[in-house]
Design a protein around this motif. Structure first.
Motif, PDB file in Angstrom:
ATOM      1  N   ALA A  95      89.192  67.277   2.371  1.00 42.25           N
ATOM      2  CA  ALA A  95      90.229  66.346   1.944  1.00 42.25           C
ATOM      3  C   ALA A  95      91.542  66.738   2.627  1.00 42.25           C
ATOM      4  O   ALA A  95      92.014  67.866   2.461  1.00 42.25           O
ATOM      5  N   VAL A 125      88.086  62.863   3.650  1.00 36.53           N
ATOM      6  CA  VAL A 125      88.776  62.009   2.683  1.00 36.53           C
ATOM      7  C   VAL A 125      90.277  62.177   2.903  1.00 36.53           C
ATOM      8  O   VAL A 125      90.779  63.297   3.049  1.00 36.53           O
ATOM      9  N   VAL A 127      93.986  61.903   1.387  1.00 37.57           N
ATOM     10  CA  VAL A 127      94.660  61.906   0.089  1.00 37.57           C
ATOM     11  C   VAL A 127      96.172  61.865   0.322  1.00 37.57           C
ATOM     12  O   VAL A 127      96.766  62.850   0.775  1.00 37.57           O
ATOM     13  N   ASN A 129      99.579  62.115  -1.185  1.00 34.83           N
ATOM     14  CA  ASN A 129     100.132  62.711  -2.399  1.00 34.83           C
ATOM     15  C   ASN A 129     101.610  62.339  -2.559  1.00 34.83           C
ATOM     16  O   ASN A 129     102.264  61.948  -1.606  1.00 34.83           O
ATOM     17  N   HIS A 154      87.028  57.792   2.700  1.00 37.16           N
ATOM     18  CA  HIS A 154      87.772  57.191   1.580  1.00 37.16           C
ATOM     19  C   HIS A 154      89.244  57.542   1.726  1.00 37.16           C
ATOM     20  O   HIS A 154      89.603  58.567   2.321  1.00 37.16           O
ATOM     21  N   PHE A 156      92.715  57.897  -0.818  1.00 38.85           N
ATOM     22  CA  PHE A 156      93.231  57.903  -2.183  1.00 38.85           C
ATOM     23  C   PHE A 156      94.745  58.067  -2.168  1.00 38.85           C
ATOM     24  O   PHE A 156      95.293  58.761  -1.310  1.00 38.85           O
ATOM     25  N   ILE A 158      97.634  59.377  -4.721  1.00 40.37           N
ATOM     26  CA  ILE A 158      97.701  60.123  -5.976  1.00 40.37           C
ATOM     27  C   ILE A 158      99.069  60.765  -6.180  1.00 40.37           C
ATOM     28  O   ILE A 158      99.916  60.801  -5.273  1.00 40.37           O
ATOM     29  N   ASP A 168      89.880  59.720 -10.232  1.00 38.26           N
ATOM     30  CA  ASP A 168      89.086  58.916  -9.298  1.00 38.26           C
ATOM     31  C   ASP A 168      88.702  59.736  -8.070  1.00 38.26           C
ATOM     32  O   ASP A 168      87.571  59.628  -7.565  1.00 38.26           O
ATOM     33  N   LEU A 169      89.620  60.563  -7.599  1.00 39.98           N
ATOM     34  CA  LEU A 169      89.340  61.432  -6.449  1.00 39.98           C
ATOM     35  C   LEU A 169      88.224  62.410  -6.785  1.00 39.98           C
ATOM     36  O   LEU A 169      87.276  62.599  -6.006  1.00 39.98           O
ATOM     37  N   ARG A 170      88.302  63.023  -7.959  1.00 42.29           N
ATOM     38  CA  ARG A 170      87.292  63.999  -8.375  1.00 42.29           C
ATOM     39  C   ARG A 170      85.919  63.345  -8.478  1.00 42.29           C
ATOM     40  O   ARG A 170      84.913  63.899  -8.027  1.00 42.29           O
ATOM     41  N   CYS A 172      84.813  60.685  -6.903  1.00 40.51           N
ATOM     42  CA  CYS A 172      84.325  60.363  -5.561  1.00 40.51           C
ATOM     43  C   CYS A 172      83.777  61.597  -4.861  1.00 40.51           C
ATOM     44  O   CYS A 172      82.690  61.569  -4.278  1.00 40.51           O
TER      45      CYS A 172
END
Length: 307
Positions: A95, A125, A127, A129, A154, A156, A158, A168-170, A172
């Motif tokens: 990630a 992934v 992310v 932040n 993906h 995300f 967050i 939701d991240l966890r 996935c």
């Protein structure tokens, strides 16, 4: 948490990578549900790979919090960056954590990390932040630029600090883990000894209390861990600095600074480990500790040769 043994179990590693101060350690603590990594406002706080473990359904996810990826200058810097990329290469998924508040799509460091991930073999992934502090237009631009450069599975958005989007991240990531038996007991939350975690907590307080470059010139080691009959633990730690002048700053006038650091560390150690602690701090000078192979071994880092 108990699991249904009739279901297929999954277990694997997820590396959390990104630039310094992207929020990796804060996110790790949110994902695991308790403090396993130190968090400060200063960059390059994390020095070694720290593993936090969580259960999500029938999946066990081992998160690897890595040092920030930056342009290394010192031997310790090179070891930290090597640990970060090493953690990514050994993971089942990676990630990339991006500070959406401070990162622009054309940021040199952001572009460099994307370039390094283009040939990655593991699932990736993205992310973004701190999205609650970033304009929506920048979020869309960051996501577009990143996904054009790298085939992220993906994306995300967050806030690691508030926890928004983290569930939701966890979920996935749990689905991305390979089938297999659990790697750790289901109630274990970190692959880190109590002695090391206690030293890391004290080092966090050093970073929060001291200024400029001094925290980067310090390291903390737990020298003694003595259980007492009343169930409490006597913990003796040494704060190493590189020069005599630094020792006086860490101690403070009449020992006030190190006393404040010790009191803050003791409270967090008790909360994190669920123990009553008596913490004793000593400050010693060890010149060139950052060039000592033994210090690297204790931090879980490979000792790099000279540039």
């Amino acid at each position: 948490m108990t699991t249904d043994t009739t279901e297929t179990t999954r277990a694997g590693f997820v590396a959390l990578i990104g630039a310094p101060n992207a929020g990796k350690s804060t996110l790790l603590n949110q994902l695991v549900g308790q403090k396993v990594a130190i968090v400060t406002h200063k960059a390059q706080t994390t020095r070694a790979r720290i593993r936090g473990i969580t259960m999500e359904g029938n999946s066990q996810i081992v998160f690897v919090d890595t040092p920030g990826i930056f342009t290394p200058k010192r031997r310790l810097d090179r070891a930290m960056v090597a640990a970060a990329w090493g953690g990514a290469e050994e993971a089942d998924a990676t990630a990339l954590i991006v500070d959406a508040k401070r990162t622009s799509p054309e940021h040199e460091g952001f572009q460099a990390i994307l370039a390094s991930l283009q040939d990655a073999k593991m699932p990736l992934v993205l992310v973004l932040n701190k999205v609650d502090e970033a304009p929506k237009e920048r979020l869309m631009q960051l996501a577009a630029v990143a996904n054009e450069a790298v085939p992220f599975a993906h994306t995300f958005m967050i806030s690691a600090l508030s926890g928004s989007g983290v569930d939701d991240l966890r979920t996935c990531l749990a689905e991305m883990m390979p089938e297999g038996p659990y790697l750790y007991p289901e109630d274990q939350v970190a692959d880190l000894s109590q002695r090391v975690l206690a030293a890391e907590i004290t080092r966090e307080k050093l970073f929060l209390r001291l200024h400029e470059e001094l925290p980067y010139a310090t390291t903390v080691e737990t020298e003694a861990w003595e259980p007492r009959k009343d169930g409490s633990v006597k913990i003796s730690q040494v704060i190493y600095v590189e020069r005599d002048g630094q020792k006086g700053i860490v101690l403070g006038k009449g020992g006030a600074t190190v006393k404040d650091i010790g009191e803050a560390a003791r409270k967090d150690i008790e909360e994190a480990l669920g123990i009553r602690a008596h913490l004793f701090l000593f400050v010693k000078v060890r010149e060139n500790w950052a060039d000592d192979p033994e210090r690297y071994r204790m931090m879980g880092l490979d000792y790099p040769g000279r540039a």
